[in-house]
Design an enzyme around this catalytic site. Structure first.
Site, PDB file in Angstrom:
ATOM      1  N   ASN A 185      38.522  49.339  33.497  1.00  0.00           N
ATOM      2  CA  ASN A 185      39.846  48.696  33.449  1.00  0.00           C
ATOM      3  C   ASN A 185      39.909  47.530  32.464  1.00  0.00           C
ATOM      4  OD1 ASN A 185      38.425  46.878  34.963  1.00  0.00           O
ATOM      5  ND2 ASN A 185      39.592  47.157  36.848  1.00  0.00           N
TER       6      ASN A 185
ATOM      7  N   TYR B  99      30.751  38.475  41.184  1.00  0.00           N
ATOM      8  CA  TYR B  99      31.573  39.224  42.139  1.00  0.00           C
ATOM      9  C   TYR B  99      31.384  38.743  43.575  1.00  0.00           C
ATOM     10  CZ  TYR B  99      33.436  42.319  38.622  1.00  0.00           C
ATOM     11  OH  TYR B  99      34.124  42.812  37.533  1.00  0.00           O
TER      12      TYR B  99
ATOM     13  N   HIS C 118      38.516  41.614  33.360  1.00  0.00           N
ATOM     14  CA  HIS C 118      38.522  40.932  34.659  1.00  0.00           C
ATOM     15  C   HIS C 118      39.436  39.717  34.528  1.00  0.00           C
ATOM     16  CE1 HIS C 118      37.361  38.720  38.221  1.00  0.00           C
ATOM     17  NE2 HIS C 118      37.312  37.661  37.433  1.00  0.00           N
TER      18      HIS C 118
ATOM     19  N   LYS D 265      35.685  43.299  29.309  1.00  0.00           N
ATOM     20  CA  LYS D 265      34.530  44.087  29.749  1.00  0.00           C
ATOM     21  C   LYS D 265      33.995  44.941  28.581  1.00  0.00           C
ATOM     22  CE  LYS D 265      36.150  44.191  34.570  1.00  0.00           C
ATOM     23  NZ  LYS D 265      36.517  45.042  35.733  1.00  0.00           N
TER      24      LYS D 265
ATOM     25  N   GLU E 223      34.804  30.779  39.408  1.00  0.00           N
ATOM     26  CA  GLU E 223      34.348  31.649  38.317  1.00  0.00           C
ATOM     27  C   GLU E 223      34.133  30.853  37.022  1.00  0.00           C
ATOM     28  OE1 GLU E 223      36.423  35.784  39.919  1.00  0.00           O
ATOM     29  OE2 GLU E 223      37.200  34.851  38.112  1.00  0.00           O
TER      30      GLU E 223
HETATM   31  P1  GDP Z   1      40.532  42.945  40.136  1.00  0.00           P
HETATM   32  O1  GDP Z   1      40.570  41.495  40.501  1.00  0.00           O
HETATM   33  O2  GDP Z   1      41.891  43.492  39.787  1.00  0.00           O
HETATM   34  O3  GDP Z   1      39.510  43.285  39.080  1.00  0.00           O
HETATM   35  O4  GDP Z   1      40.091  43.729  41.454  1.00  0.00           O
HETATM   36  P2  GDP Z   1      39.147  43.288  42.680  1.00  0.00           P
HETATM   37  O5  GDP Z   1      38.762  41.864  42.586  1.00  0.00           O
HETATM   38  O6  GDP Z   1      39.806  43.741  43.928  1.00  0.00           O
HETATM   39  O7  GDP Z   1      37.883  44.211  42.459  1.00  0.00           O
HETATM   40  C1  GDP Z   1      36.920  43.920  41.505  1.00  0.00           C
HETATM   41  C2  GDP Z   1      36.409  45.221  40.920  1.00  0.00           C
HETATM   42  O8  GDP Z   1      35.897  46.052  41.980  1.00  0.00           O
HETATM   43  C3  GDP Z   1      37.488  46.066  40.227  1.00  0.00           C
HETATM   44  O9  GDP Z   1      37.701  45.696  38.875  1.00  0.00           O
HETATM   45  C4  GDP Z   1      36.929  47.458  40.403  1.00  0.00           C
HETATM   46  O10 GDP Z   1      35.946  47.732  39.404  1.00  0.00           O
HETATM   47  C5  GDP Z   1      36.213  47.413  41.758  1.00  0.00           C
HETATM   48  N1  GDP Z   1      37.111  47.892  42.812  1.00  0.00           N
HETATM   49  C6  GDP Z   1      38.003  47.162  43.522  1.00  0.00           C
HETATM   50  N2  GDP Z   1      38.663  47.924  44.396  1.00  0.00           N
HETATM   51  C7  GDP Z   1      38.183  49.175  44.248  1.00  0.00           C
HETATM   52  C8  GDP Z   1      38.468  50.434  44.894  1.00  0.00           C
HETATM   53  O11 GDP Z   1      39.328  50.557  45.773  1.00  0.00           O
HETATM   54  N3  GDP Z   1      37.737  51.519  44.476  1.00  0.00           N
HETATM   55  C9  GDP Z   1      36.791  51.427  43.507  1.00  0.00           C
HETATM   56  N4  GDP Z   1      36.131  52.510  43.141  1.00  0.00           N
HETATM   57  N5  GDP Z   1      36.497  50.251  42.887  1.00  0.00           N
HETATM   58  C10 GDP Z   1      37.180  49.154  43.247  1.00  0.00           C
HETATM   59 MG    MG Z   2      39.343  40.269  41.576  1.00  0.00          MG
END
Ligand code: GDP
Ligand code: MG
Length: 203
Positions: free
Chosen positions: A157, A55, A160, A15, A171
């Protein structure tokens, strides 16, 4: 072991903060040294449409993320600011789009046995505050949902990583054309997967 099992693929995005923090090499190095093979890579400043589509490739993502976010608040004994999961996701997505389009990103495809799970393990949990020590998100970044939500921005973070084999397939097809991915052998593969290591010492 079946040949196809060694060809599992997963998608990684470094990112904008990963690039600004000069961590491309460190991140690539972690996936490389475990024995995975880089089979595609490109740099770009993505459009908002590309990020939104990324997403929302999974039609359930909006609902799942909203529910997960609400649960995250409740698990910490906090009251979620919004109770409608889709409304919460709309905010998360808006922040993600704004974050991911602010500068160049590096998109990669890594291949190898259990690629999706291995990469998730090395990458660490989504929220850096609780990501394990030794993972990319645990070692190189210190953000949290409370900090990012309070500032109305996406959690920083660094990377991805696809969450499942199905997600990875969708993806990869979203970011890469077939001809941008390479099927090739690494001589190291023999050490990683080979059953006969007698060639090390010759006959
Ligand atoms: P990843 O696969 O570990 O990146 O997580 P996810 O697929 O669940 O979510 C995608 C992105 O959405 C994450 O990288 C975060 O930026 C955002 N996100 C997911 N869960 C949360 C949450 O509980 N709170 C907030 N603020 N952002 C979230
Ligand atoms: Mg994810």
């Amino acid at each position: 072991m079946h040949k196809q099992a060694k060809k599992e693929r997963t998608l990684i995005i470094v990112k904008p903060d990963g690039i600004q923090r000069a961590l491309i090499g460190e991140i690539v190095g972690r996936y490389e040294r475990v024995g995975l093979k880089l089979v595609g890579v490109k740099m770009m400043i993505p459009t908002e449409e590309l990020i939104e589509k990324h997403y929302t490739l999974d039609p359930e993502w909006r609902m799942k993320t909203g529910l997960k976010t609400i649960k995250g608040y409740q698990d910490k004994g906090l009251v979620p600011p919004i109770t409608d999961p889709l409304e919460i996701t709309a905010k998360v997505l808006k922040n993600l789009i704004s974050y991911m389009t602010k500068g160049p990103i590096v998109v990669m495809v890594w291949e190898g046995a259990h690629a999706v799970q291995i990469v998730r393990k090395l990458t660490g949990g989504t929220e850096p505050l609780t990501s394990d020590v030794g993972t990319i998100r645990g070692d190189f970044v210190l953000d949290s949902y409370s900090l990012s939500d309070g500032d109305k921005r996406a959690v920083r973070n660094l990377v991805h990583a696809s969450g499942s084999v199905t997600e990875a397939k969708d993806e990869i097809a979203h970011w890469f054309k077939k001809e941008e991915l390479f099927d090739y052998n690494l001589f190291m593969d023999h050490i990683t997967y080979g059953t006969d290591l007698s060639e090390i010492l010759g006959n």
